[in-house]
Design an enzyme around this catalytic site. Structure first.
Site, PDB file in Angstrom:
ATOM      1  N   ASP A  88     103.076   8.235 -18.229  1.00 52.99           N
ATOM      2  CA  ASP A  88     101.752   8.825 -17.981  1.00 52.99           C
ATOM      3  C   ASP A  88     101.900  10.201 -17.337  1.00 52.99           C
ATOM      4  O   ASP A  88     102.972  10.556 -16.833  1.00 52.99           O
ATOM      5  CB  ASP A  88     100.938   7.913 -17.054  1.00 52.99           C
ATOM      6  CG  ASP A  88      99.440   8.220 -17.080  1.00 52.99           C
ATOM      7  OD1 ASP A  88      99.023   9.067 -17.895  1.00 52.99           O
ATOM      8  OD2 ASP A  88      98.705   7.610 -16.288  1.00 52.99           O
ATOM      9  N   LYS A  89     100.813  10.949 -17.379  1.00 48.24           N
ATOM     10  CA  LYS A  89     100.705  12.202 -16.622  1.00 48.24           C
ATOM     11  C   LYS A  89      99.464  12.087 -15.738  1.00 48.24           C
ATOM     12  O   LYS A  89      98.556  11.292 -16.012  1.00 48.24           O
ATOM     13  CB  LYS A  89     100.623  13.428 -17.540  1.00 48.24           C
ATOM     14  CG  LYS A  89      99.469  13.512 -18.501  1.00 48.24           C
ATOM     15  CD  LYS A  89      98.122  13.803 -17.956  1.00 48.24           C
ATOM     16  CE  LYS A  89      97.924  15.179 -17.359  1.00 48.24           C
ATOM     17  NZ  LYS A  89      96.455  15.366 -17.036  1.00 48.24           N
ATOM     18  N   HIS A  90      99.427  12.881 -14.677  1.00 49.87           N
ATOM     19  CA  HIS A  90      98.225  12.894 -13.847  1.00 49.87           C
ATOM     20  C   HIS A  90      98.094  14.283 -13.236  1.00 49.87           C
ATOM     21  O   HIS A  90      99.076  14.869 -12.792  1.00 49.87           O
ATOM     22  CB  HIS A  90      98.315  11.831 -12.747  1.00 49.87           C
ATOM     23  CG  HIS A  90      96.989  11.488 -12.135  1.00 49.87           C
ATOM     24  ND1 HIS A  90      96.209  10.435 -12.569  1.00 49.87           N
ATOM     25  CD2 HIS A  90      96.293  12.072 -11.137  1.00 49.87           C
ATOM     26  CE1 HIS A  90      95.101  10.379 -11.844  1.00 49.87           C
ATOM     27  NE2 HIS A  90      95.121  11.368 -10.968  1.00 49.87           N
ATOM     28  N   SER A  91      96.868  14.768 -13.236  1.00 51.23           N
ATOM     29  CA  SER A  91      96.613  16.101 -12.685  1.00 51.23           C
ATOM     30  C   SER A  91      95.961  15.965 -11.312  1.00 51.23           C
ATOM     31  O   SER A  91      95.213  15.014 -11.060  1.00 51.23           O
ATOM     32  CB  SER A  91      95.691  16.844 -13.645  1.00 51.23           C
ATOM     33  OG  SER A  91      95.062  17.910 -12.998  1.00 51.23           O
ATOM     34  N   THR A 128      88.552  12.601 -15.648  1.00 44.45           N
ATOM     35  CA  THR A 128      88.741  12.028 -16.991  1.00 44.45           C
ATOM     36  C   THR A 128      87.763  10.882 -17.250  1.00 44.45           C
ATOM     37  O   THR A 128      87.247  10.729 -18.364  1.00 44.45           O
ATOM     38  CB  THR A 128      90.196  11.521 -17.108  1.00 44.45           C
ATOM     39  OG1 THR A 128      91.061  12.627 -16.865  1.00 44.45           O
ATOM     40  CG2 THR A 128      90.480  10.941 -18.470  1.00 44.45           C
ATOM     41  N   ARG A 176      85.608  10.244  -0.590  1.00 44.69           N
ATOM     42  CA  ARG A 176      86.231  11.565  -0.388  1.00 44.69           C
ATOM     43  C   ARG A 176      85.522  12.629  -1.223  1.00 44.69           C
ATOM     44  O   ARG A 176      85.354  13.771  -0.794  1.00 44.69           O
ATOM     45  CB  ARG A 176      87.713  11.506  -0.768  1.00 44.69           C
ATOM     46  CG  ARG A 176      88.575  10.772   0.256  1.00 44.69           C
ATOM     47  CD  ARG A 176      89.968  10.483  -0.305  1.00 44.69           C
ATOM     48  NE  ARG A 176      90.696  11.662  -0.661  1.00 44.69           N
ATOM     49  CZ  ARG A 176      91.378  11.811  -1.823  1.00 44.69           C
ATOM     50  NH1 ARG A 176      91.435  10.845  -2.709  1.00 44.69           N
ATOM     51  NH2 ARG A 176      92.007  12.934  -2.086  1.00 44.69           N
ATOM     52  N   SER A 191      96.490   8.483  -3.323  1.00 40.28           N
ATOM     53  CA  SER A 191      95.519   8.206  -4.384  1.00 40.28           C
ATOM     54  C   SER A 191      96.189   8.261  -5.756  1.00 40.28           C
ATOM     55  O   SER A 191      96.032   7.359  -6.592  1.00 40.28           O
ATOM     56  CB  SER A 191      94.382   9.229  -4.279  1.00 40.28           C
ATOM     57  OG  SER A 191      93.567   9.176  -5.405  1.00 40.28           O
ATOM     58  N   LYS A 195      97.943   4.772  -7.920  1.00 44.56           N
ATOM     59  CA  LYS A 195      97.386   4.387  -9.231  1.00 44.56           C
ATOM     60  C   LYS A 195      98.497   4.286 -10.274  1.00 44.56           C
ATOM     61  O   LYS A 195      98.482   3.440 -11.152  1.00 44.56           O
ATOM     62  CB  LYS A 195      96.346   5.422  -9.693  1.00 44.56           C
ATOM     63  CG  LYS A 195      95.019   5.313  -8.965  1.00 44.56           C
ATOM     64  CD  LYS A 195      93.899   6.048  -9.699  1.00 44.56           C
ATOM     65  CE  LYS A 195      93.944   7.550  -9.578  1.00 44.56           C
ATOM     66  NZ  LYS A 195      93.579   8.072  -8.259  1.00 44.56           N
ATOM     67  N   LYS A 196      99.448   5.202 -10.186  1.00 41.28           N
ATOM     68  CA  LYS A 196     100.525   5.232 -11.190  1.00 41.28           C
ATOM     69  C   LYS A 196     101.501   4.085 -10.964  1.00 41.28           C
ATOM     70  O   LYS A 196     102.065   3.547 -11.913  1.00 41.28           O
ATOM     71  CB  LYS A 196     101.231   6.589 -11.160  1.00 41.28           C
ATOM     72  CG  LYS A 196     100.289   7.779 -11.363  1.00 41.28           C
ATOM     73  CD  LYS A 196      99.620   7.803 -12.722  1.00 41.28           C
ATOM     74  CE  LYS A 196      98.128   7.821 -12.673  1.00 41.28           C
ATOM     75  NZ  LYS A 196      97.453   7.945 -13.973  1.00 41.28           N
TER      76      LYS A 196
HETATM   77  N1  URA Z   1      93.398  12.793  -8.532  1.00 46.90           N
HETATM   78  C1  URA Z   1      93.399  11.582  -7.915  1.00 46.90           C
HETATM   79  O1  URA Z   1      93.499  10.551  -8.569  1.00 46.90           O
HETATM   80  N2  URA Z   1      93.279  11.535  -6.588  1.00 46.90           N
HETATM   81  C2  URA Z   1      93.191  12.636  -5.825  1.00 46.90           C
HETATM   82  O2  URA Z   1      93.106  12.524  -4.627  1.00 46.90           O
HETATM   83  C3  URA Z   1      93.197  13.894  -6.470  1.00 46.90           C
HETATM   84  C4  URA Z   1      93.297  13.944  -7.835  1.00 46.90           C
END
Ligand code: URA
Length: 457
Positions: A88-91, A128, A176, A191, A195-196
């Site tokens: 996966d990727k996450h921004s 997303t 937040r 965060s 999740k990852k």
């Molecule tokens: N993306 C996330 O899932 N969490 C954050 O805190 C910032 C970006």
């Protein structure tokens, strides 16, 4: 006995380090609802001001991970050891940052499996999940068994945090978003990395944005955040790398939920590809494919990613995912039937003939929130149709709207189009967009900042 939430908040407020037990108690209380929204906000603000130590950062990340179920792929016949890596990727979040919607299906078409747990919009940045929820029927809160089935069958599924998957992040994230507590590196690390870890990945690439439109505006802050997330990810057994990419310009032609889905569909089906968006997609995509050994060279990985577009394979994965998640089966052929347009669409022109020398991307992001495309309270509904399209890049020649008597050669490019629910909010957003742009005289050279800044291993 559990530590009281107010004692934990007070201790952090007063600058003391929290123990692993205290952090676990707080995360489980967030997940089971015994910690209130007010307490989540107070905790987040205390962390924002007092920060967390490296040990607290790791403990908090693992506590958020363990607030719900952690997925395993062993019983699903996929994973790195079976030649079907789970990646996966996450921004960290940007404006017009729709990379996931295209890169996910492209990677799936290249033989990877992508169980993406994503988020809604955060502060001025788009999310997303909000984008996908603009597709009628698309269900982002699938139970884990269905999520895993879609990943196995289609190669990709994109879901949100739920009561089962990273539940502590689900509530923390929503609070937040609306309490000005996003910009803390420890909270962001937990965060994202939690999740990852929940998704059970074989490899992760992070896209850490730097610049005015990013959560971390300063390049050194972005680098420090990348370092933290890479260390926490690797330390927890998930091979992780990060790229720092530029967010001093929107990453795409559009910013807004349904508009970004539409742009992604165009990208996947042979339509226009924003050059900065393509650069980021291809860099992150090749990183991941090389990391898990699906291709041996960057050239081969890049060729596979490009061919996933030209062959239609990535578009097909996207359409199958949308349908498997409850959306229409013909989104790609009839996007405008499914993605409702905004009632008011208004061009925004510059006041004078000039070239664009820069923009306040954060202000552009906030204008989408103000139009109704983001939230001012947790879980508030949003309007998927609103946003900005045809955003010009640095270096574009712009000018005032041509008069009715202007000849055909006098076509002037607007700065953007505002998509709004009514005339009044369109006019407000148009003023905000105009004020967000900076201009130079027409003959001035105004190069764009390079989009790929650095890599952290
Ligand atoms: N993306 C996330 O899932 N969490 C954050 O805190 C910032 C970006």
């Amino acid at each position: 006995m559990k530590n009281l939430p107010q004692s934990i908040i007070r201790k952090k407020r007063d600058g003391f380090e929290l123990s692993g037990d205290e952090l676990r108690d707080f995360a489980s209380g967030v997940a089971d609802g015994s910690v209130s929204e007010a307490q989540i906000a107070a905790f987040s603000m205390a962390v924002y001001f007092q920060d967390v130590s490296p040990r607290e950062r790791v403990d908090w990340t693992l506590a958020v991970r363990d607030s719900g179920k952690v997925l395993s792929w062993a019983d699903h016949g996929i994973g790195l050891d079976r030649g079907a890596p789970v990646i996966d990727k996450h921004s960290t979040g940007g404006v017009g940052d729709s990379v996931s919607l295209m890169l996910g299906p492209m990677l799936a078409a290249c033989g990877a499996h992508i169980p993406m747990i994503a988020g809604r919009g955060l502060a001025h940045t788009g999310g997303t999940i909000d984008k996908l929820e603009s597709i009628p029927g698309y269900t982002t809160g699938l139970p884990p068994a269905d999520f895993q089935r879609v990943v196995r069958e289609v190669g990709i599924a994109i879901v949100r945090q739920t009561d089962t998957l990273a539940p502590a992040d689900r509530r923390m994230y929503a609070v937040r978003d609306v309490t000005a507590t996003v910009e803390n590196r420890g909270l962001i690390t937990a965060s994202i990395v939690a999740k990852k870890l929940v998704a059970g990945l074989d490899a992760l690439v992070l896209d850490v944005k730097a610049g005015n439109g990013a959560v971390m505006q300063d390049r050194d802050d972005a680098l420090a955040l990348a370092r933290m997330m890479v260390d926490v990810g690797n330390g927890a057994g998930m091979p992780t790398i990060a790229r720092i990419t530029d967010m001093s310009e929107p990453l795409a032609f559009t910013a807004g939920n349904a508009l970004e889905v539409q742009e992604s569909i165009e990208y996947l089906t042979g339509g226009p590809q924003h050059p900065r968006l393509r650069t980021v997609i291809e860099a992150l995509g090749t990183d991941l494919l090389l990391q898990v050994g699906l291709f041996k060279t960057r050239k081969a990985a890049l060729a596979a990613l490009r061919s996933s577009i030209s062959s239609g394979a990535a578009a097909e994965r996207f359409e199958r995912m949308v349908h498997a998640m409850g959306g229409p089966s013909d989104l790609l052929n009839r996007p405008l039937v499914h993605l409702a347009p905004a009632p008011v669409v208004m061009p925004v022109y510059a006041d004078r003939v000039a070239v664009v020398s820069g923009m306040d991307v954060r202000a552009l992001g906030w204008s989408v929130v103000t139009l109704g495309g983001g939230r001012t309270s947790p879980d508030a509904p949003i309007n998927p149709a609103v946003g900005l399209s045809a955003l010009v890049q640095v270096g574009a020649e712009v000018g005032p709207q041509a008069g009715a008597d202007a000849g055909p050669s006098s076509t002037v490019q607007p700065l953007a189009f505002v998509h709004a629910s009514n005339q009044q909010s369109a006019e407000q957003a148009a003023a905000a967009v105009r004020a967000a742009y900076r201009f130079a005289d027409p003959s001035t050279q105004t190069p764009s900042a390079p989009v790929l800044i650095d890599v952290v291993h």
